[in-house]
Design an enzyme around this catalytic site. Structure first.
Site, PDB file in Angstrom:
ATOM      1  N   GLY A 242       0.071 -30.861   1.034  1.00 29.76           N
ATOM      2  CA  GLY A 242      -0.962 -29.747   1.028  1.00 29.76           C
ATOM      3  C   GLY A 242      -0.440 -28.176   0.735  1.00 29.76           C
ATOM      4  N   GLU A 280       4.564 -34.248   3.973  1.00 29.55           N
ATOM      5  CA  GLU A 280       4.317 -35.071   2.759  1.00 29.55           C
ATOM      6  C   GLU A 280       4.201 -34.519   1.673  1.00 29.55           C
ATOM      7  OE1 GLU A 280       0.965 -37.486   3.986  1.00 29.55           O
ATOM      8  OE2 GLU A 280       2.355 -38.880   4.984  1.00 29.55           O
ATOM      9  N   PRO A 281       5.013 -33.552   1.224  1.00 32.63           N
ATOM     10  CA  PRO A 281       4.882 -32.552  -0.086  1.00 32.63           C
ATOM     11  C   PRO A 281       4.638 -33.482  -1.334  1.00 32.63           C
ATOM     12  CG  PRO A 281       7.107 -32.356   0.599  1.00 32.63           C
ATOM     13  CD  PRO A 281       6.421 -33.456   1.578  1.00 32.63           C
ATOM     14  N   GLY A 282       3.571 -33.354  -2.180  1.00 31.90           N
ATOM     15  CA  GLY A 282       3.629 -33.717  -3.482  1.00 31.90           C
ATOM     16  C   GLY A 282       3.534 -32.651  -4.371  1.00 31.90           C
ATOM     17  N   ARG A 283       2.607 -31.853  -4.608  1.00 36.64           N
ATOM     18  CA  ARG A 283       2.314 -30.703  -5.382  1.00 36.64           C
ATOM     19  C   ARG A 283       3.491 -29.746  -5.277  1.00 36.64           C
ATOM     20  NH1 ARG A 283      -2.667 -28.778  -7.728  1.00 36.64           N
ATOM     21  NH2 ARG A 283      -3.743 -30.285  -5.941  1.00 36.64           N
ATOM     22  N   CYS A 349     -14.393 -34.880 -26.068  1.00 30.65           N
ATOM     23  CA  CYS A 349     -15.759 -34.361 -26.319  1.00 30.65           C
ATOM     24  C   CYS A 349     -16.591 -33.983 -25.044  1.00 30.65           C
ATOM     25  CB  CYS A 349     -16.696 -35.748 -27.024  1.00 30.65           C
ATOM     26  SG  CYS A 349     -15.938 -35.817 -28.538  1.00 30.65           S
ATOM     27  N   GLU A 350     -16.175 -33.211 -24.328  1.00 25.94           N
ATOM     28  CA  GLU A 350     -16.783 -32.431 -23.070  1.00 25.94           C
ATOM     29  C   GLU A 350     -16.958 -31.077 -23.202  1.00 25.94           C
ATOM     30  OE1 GLU A 350     -17.665 -34.235 -20.010  1.00 25.94           O
ATOM     31  OE2 GLU A 350     -17.754 -36.149 -21.315  1.00 25.94           O
ATOM     32  N   TYR A 378       0.040 -34.272 -10.590  1.00 24.63           N
ATOM     33  CA  TYR A 378      -1.324 -34.675 -10.858  1.00 24.63           C
ATOM     34  C   TYR A 378      -1.757 -34.544 -12.282  1.00 24.63           C
ATOM     35  CZ  TYR A 378      -1.330 -34.435  -5.537  1.00 24.63           C
ATOM     36  OH  TYR A 378      -0.995 -34.738  -4.413  1.00 24.63           O
TER      37      TYR A 378
HETATM   38  N1  LLP Z   1      -0.357 -37.045   2.017  1.00 25.83           N
HETATM   39  C1  LLP Z   1      -1.741 -37.747   1.738  1.00 25.83           C
HETATM   40  C2  LLP Z   1      -2.045 -38.528   2.622  1.00 25.83           C
HETATM   41  C3  LLP Z   1      -2.518 -37.187   0.684  1.00 25.83           C
HETATM   42  O1  LLP Z   1      -3.855 -37.583   0.538  1.00 25.83           O
HETATM   43  C4  LLP Z   1      -1.795 -36.368  -0.257  1.00 25.83           C
HETATM   44  C5  LLP Z   1      -2.646 -35.646  -1.415  1.00 25.83           C
HETATM   45  C6  LLP Z   1      -0.504 -35.490  -0.027  1.00 25.83           C
HETATM   46  C7  LLP Z   1       0.066 -36.028   1.003  1.00 25.83           C
HETATM   47  C8  LLP Z   1       0.191 -34.801  -0.901  1.00 25.83           C
HETATM   48  O2  LLP Z   1      -0.630 -33.592  -1.118  1.00 25.83           O
HETATM   49  P1  LLP Z   1      -0.114 -32.356  -1.892  1.00 25.83           P
HETATM   50  O3  LLP Z   1       1.052 -31.870  -1.110  1.00 25.83           O
HETATM   51  O4  LLP Z   1       0.193 -32.909  -3.147  1.00 25.83           O
HETATM   52  O5  LLP Z   1      -1.110 -31.287  -1.769  1.00 25.83           O
HETATM   53  N2  LLP Z   1      -5.778 -34.493  -7.681  1.00 25.83           N
HETATM   54  C9  LLP Z   1      -6.180 -33.445  -6.584  1.00 25.83           C
HETATM   55  C10 LLP Z   1      -5.188 -33.633  -5.545  1.00 25.83           C
HETATM   56  C11 LLP Z   1      -5.356 -34.436  -4.600  1.00 25.83           C
HETATM   57  C12 LLP Z   1      -4.478 -34.738  -3.586  1.00 25.83           C
HETATM   58  C13 LLP Z   1      -4.493 -35.985  -2.658  1.00 25.83           C
HETATM   59  N3  LLP Z   1      -3.845 -36.061  -1.587  1.00 25.83           N
HETATM   60  C14 LLP Z   1      -6.280 -32.152  -7.113  1.00 25.83           C
HETATM   61  O6  LLP Z   1      -5.232 -31.816  -8.126  1.00 25.83           O
HETATM   62  O7  LLP Z   1      -6.987 -31.423  -6.269  1.00 25.83           O
END
Ligand code: LLP
Length: 426
Positions: A242, A280-283, A349-350, A378
């Protein structure tokens, strides 16, 4: 050059502006990539990713040695990125059989996989057990019962709780709020924990929560650690991902150090000292390492100054879902040409297919290369075929070399799924 420098703080770490106003990432000129791989294309800075992975992993390990960083692979589910993540000593968060299979194909050690999801099918649970997934995060009672039946040898599990925190972010990105579809409220989680303790096939290791995404203040994470600590005497505390990133000049995001300081200082107060702490970093791991390159297809001055590009919501759906704002540049050039700001629109087309609703650009012309920074997270994930758009390639750049680690989808790929009812051969 001076006015161009602030853009470097949004671009991938290895970016350089070279003479003549063109931009290099990983030692390769974006203009050259556009020629070679076409547009739109996702470009990914391997060294920038590695540096950020180390900041997170070493930063957490220094502060809390019994810890693990999980790559939230939904943010960039690309085989070669799973490979990079395991090279960098990260474990991997997967949600669904597709991500599980990609991780296995990338030779990620299955014991380092953490399987998430609020609606895992029995088939998926079976696949996870058969392939030796290390930890399954149980979302609800129904999943527990099915998993309990399927598992044979003791299977490590975490229980997902709803933390009841509403951080300041877009509503679609809050996953830890009270009415979240993910996980269970505290009282129900306690009952689930009791049930798991009685199970012969499941072994409770700890608790998981996830507050939401693109969170730009550290207090939500500190609060998450406080809340998870209500579950005493666990071996594992997984506080999810997050951490937000900076997309525009006027946004501010916590640094990795500020984020880790905030969580670990609370963890020291409230968690058992020998517990394992997971993030759990993604973004925050992949966003800045990526840029998307487009060609300008038309420039229209009608009401607003529109710059239309050869991509749009088919390759960046995030904007329509969350309203996220971005900056852009024309190859290596930023700035203002005296005109009002531009609206960068896509070709789907949106009317919601607006990539940037107001950005200064230096006299964009048809055929120019438009670069959107901070698209590593994402964007590829949610790429789709709206209006027959083909999913763009993902191109790794490193040390002057470029490799398409996902090739561009072709019409043949798509049409192979279709069957004519009139005997047509396509
Ligand atoms: N762990 C869990 C259980 C999650 O559901 C997520 C993201 C993460 C970790 C990673 O979160 P991050 O570090 O990337 O914020 N497409 C959407 C983002 C949805 C994120 C979903 N879960 C958007 O761009 O808002």
């Amino acid at each position: 050059m001076a006015e161009q420098l602030p853009i470097l703080s949004l671009l991938p770490e290895t970016s350089e502006l070279v003479a003549g106003g063109s931009l290099q990432v990983g030692g390769v000129e974006l203009a050259e990539l556009a020629e070679r791989f076409g547009t739109p294309a996702y470009v990914f800075d391997v060294a920038g990713f590695r540096a950020q992975a180390r900041r997170l992993r070493e930063g957490l390990a220094t502060r809390w040695p019994n810890s693990e960083v999980l790559f939230a692979s939904k943010s960039l589910p690309v085989l070669a990125v799973y490979e990079l993540a395991s090279d960098e000593g990260l474990s991997v968060d997967i949600a669904g059989a597709g991500e599980l299979r990609l991780a296995l194909a990338a030779n990620v050690d299955p014991s380092r996989l953490y399987f998430h999801g609020n609606a895992k099918t029995s088939e998926e649970l079976r696949l996870a057990i058969e392939t030796g997934v290390g930890t399954i995060i149980v979302d609800n009672f129904d999943e527990f019962r099915r998993l309990d039946d399927i598992a044979v040898a003791p299977q490590d599990v975490l229980v997902r709780i709803i933390p009841g925190i509403s951080p300041k972010t877009h509503a679609s990105q809050v996953t830890g709020g009270k009415d979240s579809k993910f996980g269970l409220p505290f009282e129900d989680a306690l009952k689930l924990i009791e049930a798991i303790r009685k199970s012969r096939s499941l072994r409770l290791r700890g608790i998981h929560l996830h507050v939401g995404s693109q969170i730009l203040e550290t207090s939500s994470f500190a609060e998450a650690v406080r809340q998870i600590s209500a579950f005493r005497d666990q071996s594992v505390y997984d506080i999810g991902g997050g951490l937000g990133v900076r997309y525009t000049y006027d946004e501010q995001a916590p640094s990795v150090d500020e984020y880790l300081d905030a969580i670990v200082s609370v963890a020291r107060d409230v968690l058992p000292p020998d517990a394992r702490l997971l993030i759990e970093p993604g973004r925050s791991l992949v966003a800045r390492a990526g840029v998307t390159i487009y060609r300008v297809v038309s420039v229209k001055r009608s009401g607003r100054n529109f710059v239309a590009v050869d991509g749009g919501m088919a390759d960046n759906l995030d904007i329509a879902l969350t309203g996220q704002r971005y900056e852009a540049l024309i190859d290596g050039r930023v700035g203002h040409d005296g005109d009002d700001s531009y609206v960068v629109v896509g070709r789907q087309c949106e009317s919601g297919d607006t990539l940037i609703n107001g950005v200064d650009l230096p006299s964009p012309e048809v055929g120019d290369l438009l670069v959107m920074p901070v698209t590593g997270a994402y964007a590829y994930t949610m790429a789709n075929n709206y209006n027959g758009a083909m999913i763009p390639p993902v191109v790794f750049v490193e040390n002057g070399e470029a490799t398409a680690v996902v090739r561009r989808q072709t019409f043949d790929d798509v049409v192979a799924l279709h069957r004519s009812t009139r005997g047509a051969h396509i």
